[in-house]
Design a protein around this motif. Structure first.
Motif, short mmCIF file in Angstrom:
data_model
loop_
_atom_site.label_atom_id
_atom_site.label_comp_id
_atom_site.label_asym_id
_atom_site.label_seq_id
_atom_site.Cartn_x
_atom_site.Cartn_y
_atom_site.Cartn_z
N GLY A 1 0.81 -1.22 0.00
CA GLY A 1 0.00 0.00 0.00
C GLY A 1 0.83 1.26 0.00
O GLY A 1 0.47 2.26 0.62
N LEU B 1 -0.71 4.57 -1.06
CA LEU B 1 -1.77 5.03 -0.16
C LEU B 1 -1.20 5.58 1.15
O LEU B 1 -1.92 6.08 1.99
CB LEU B 1 -2.73 3.87 0.12
CG LEU B 1 -4.16 4.20 0.56
CD1 LEU B 1 -4.87 5.09 -0.45
CD2 LEU B 1 -4.95 2.92 0.78
N LYS C 1 -3.59 -1.98 3.32
CA LYS C 1 -4.59 -1.36 2.45
C LYS C 1 -5.98 -2.01 2.59
O LYS C 1 -6.99 -1.30 2.67
CB LYS C 1 -4.11 -1.41 1.00
CG LYS C 1 -5.00 -0.64 0.03
CD LYS C 1 -4.57 -0.86 -1.42
CE LYS C 1 -3.11 -0.59 -1.62
NZ LYS C 1 -2.69 -0.79 -3.03
N LYS D 1 -8.15 -4.72 -3.11
CA LYS D 1 -8.15 -3.25 -3.05
C LYS D 1 -9.20 -2.64 -3.97
O LYS D 1 -9.08 -1.48 -4.35
CB LYS D 1 -6.77 -2.71 -3.41
CG LYS D 1 -6.32 -3.05 -4.83
CD LYS D 1 -4.94 -2.45 -5.12
CE LYS D 1 -4.49 -2.79 -6.54
NZ LYS D 1 -3.16 -2.22 -6.84
N SER E 1 -5.80 2.30 -4.98
CA SER E 1 -4.36 2.19 -4.79
C SER E 1 -3.70 3.51 -4.41
O SER E 1 -2.55 3.51 -3.96
CB SER E 1 -3.70 1.66 -6.07
OG SER E 1 -3.95 2.54 -7.14
N THR E 2 -4.37 4.64 -4.59
CA THR E 2 -3.78 5.94 -4.25
C THR E 2 -4.75 6.70 -3.34
O THR E 2 -5.94 6.40 -3.27
CB THR E 2 -3.51 6.80 -5.49
OG1 THR E 2 -4.77 7.18 -6.09
CG2 THR E 2 -2.68 6.03 -6.53
N ILE E 3 -4.22 7.72 -2.66
CA ILE E 3 -5.07 8.52 -1.77
C ILE E 3 -6.17 9.21 -2.57
O ILE E 3 -7.32 9.26 -2.15
CB ILE E 3 -4.21 9.57 -1.02
CG1 ILE E 3 -3.16 8.88 -0.16
CG2 ILE E 3 -5.10 10.44 -0.14
CD1 ILE E 3 -2.17 9.83 0.48
N TYR F 1 -8.77 6.74 -3.41
CA TYR F 1 -9.48 6.36 -2.19
C TYR F 1 -10.55 7.41 -1.86
O TYR F 1 -11.70 7.07 -1.59
CB TYR F 1 -8.51 6.20 -1.03
CG TYR F 1 -9.20 5.98 0.29
CD1 TYR F 1 -9.71 4.73 0.63
CD2 TYR F 1 -9.36 7.03 1.20
CE1 TYR F 1 -10.37 4.53 1.84
CE2 TYR F 1 -10.01 6.85 2.40
CZ TYR F 1 -10.52 5.59 2.72
OH TYR F 1 -11.18 5.40 3.91
#
Length: 328
Positions: free
Chosen positions: A11, A14, A23, A111, A226-228, A231
């Motif tokens: 992760g 993230l 994650k 995820k 997978s990324t902020i 998310y």
């Protein structure tokens, strides 16, 4: 039917939201992400699942437990070293025995958030007597997902990322969703006891041997966390569908008089009266005090990351008092 949830990743993109958990243990709409995935599998008849673990394994165990809250029976297999998607399968079979994978089974990335019709993919898999059926979707935005080449409903190859500049009239490429249906004979193509990926080490070999690897294209809802940024956007999409402006995890509090919109508050987060929060993720225990403004950011407690080394793919952030803030 049985399934495997892939949950061993670090992760890194993230981070810092993954500084204290894996994650699949991050919250999404009132449940951990892995619980969301387990519920999805349960709705489609997968009642027994194995979860592979590596990074922050106890956070995943705590989040999913025995799986009963989400309609499944869960067991776990830890990997001392990351083994890749097909390496994880080989390791799980060695630990659990061949009987666990003796019939058609599902493998899904831990995820993702989706409502893709898995039953339709299973029908296609059985009708074609496939070794494997990969669920694909059209990558209309030409994001950085590997291009999957198909011909007459079968997968030909896995290529690099799409050109972000689309040629006029060119069809958008296909991408893999991380959902696949497999037959036990797939293990004939998995190299034993080594790191290996299905798309690079297993399916090309199987295709060359004449096996059918079916491409099932779906237009269902699908998000990959997978990324902020992804998310937050996924949470906001699901919140809008539910008519919500703020998502509160357990013991999260927004005082009367706080100006909060499009925000996700993890457990124990607290926003005081007179604070302003917009399009933000507040990690566990974060406190936003009166007069403070947070917008387009992810925030975790500074004490969680002060002594940590950010992974190479992490988005840079800055310390501000008791908070560590990553701008989006």
């Amino acid at each position: 039917m049985r399934a495997m949830i892939l949950a061993a990743g670090y992760g890194t993109r993230l981070w810092p939201l993954t500084v204290d958990r894996a994650k699949p243990a991050v919250p999404i709409m009132g449940r951990p992400l892995i619980g969301y995935v387990a519920e999805y599998l349960s709705r489609h008849g997968c009642r027994e699942v194995v979860v592979n673990l590596h990074h922050q394994p106890e956070s995943v165990r705590a989040a999913l437990g025995d799986g009963s809250r989400y309609g499944v029976r869960a067991c776990y297999v830890e990997e001392p070293e990351i083994l890749g998607t097909s390496g994880a399968l080989d390791n799980a079979r060695r630990v659990l025995g061949e009987d666990f994978f003796a019939e058609t089974f599902v493998v899904i990335n831990g995820k993702i958030v989706t409502d893709i019709d898995l039953a339709a993919a299973l029908r296609a898999h059985r009708e074609q007597n496939a070794l494997a059926t990969l669920v694909l979707r059209v990558n209309s935005e030409r994001e950085r997902y590997s291009v999957v080449e198909t011909e007459r409903g079968l997968i030909k190859s896995f290529n690099g990322f799409p050109d972000p500049v689309q040629d006029e009239g060119a069809a958008a490429p296909l991408m893999f969703t991380g959902i696949q249906i497999l037959e036990p004979r797939v293990f004939d193509y998995i190299p034993p006891k080594v790191f290996s990926h299905s798309t690079t080490d297993v399916y090309p070999k199987a295709i060359a041997a004449g096996e059918k690897v079916v491409a099932h294209v779906s237009d269902g809802m699908w998000h990959e966390l997978s990324t902020i940024k992804r998310y937050l956007e996924t949470n906001l999409h699901l919140m809008a569908r539910a008519g919500k402006r703020v998502e509160l995890c357990s013991q999260a509090i927004v005082e009367d008089g706080a100006d909060v919109n499009e925000a996700v508050l993890w457990e124990g987060a607290y926003i005081e009266k007179g604070a302003r929060v917009r399009r933000a993720v507040l990690g566990a225990g974060v406190r936003v005090r009166a007069g403070c403004e947070i917008e387009n950011a992810a925030v975790v407690r500074a004490d969680l990351v002060r002594a940590a080394d950010p992974p190479p793919k992490a988005t840079p952030g800055e310390f501000r008092g008791e908070k560590f803030i990553v701008r989006l």
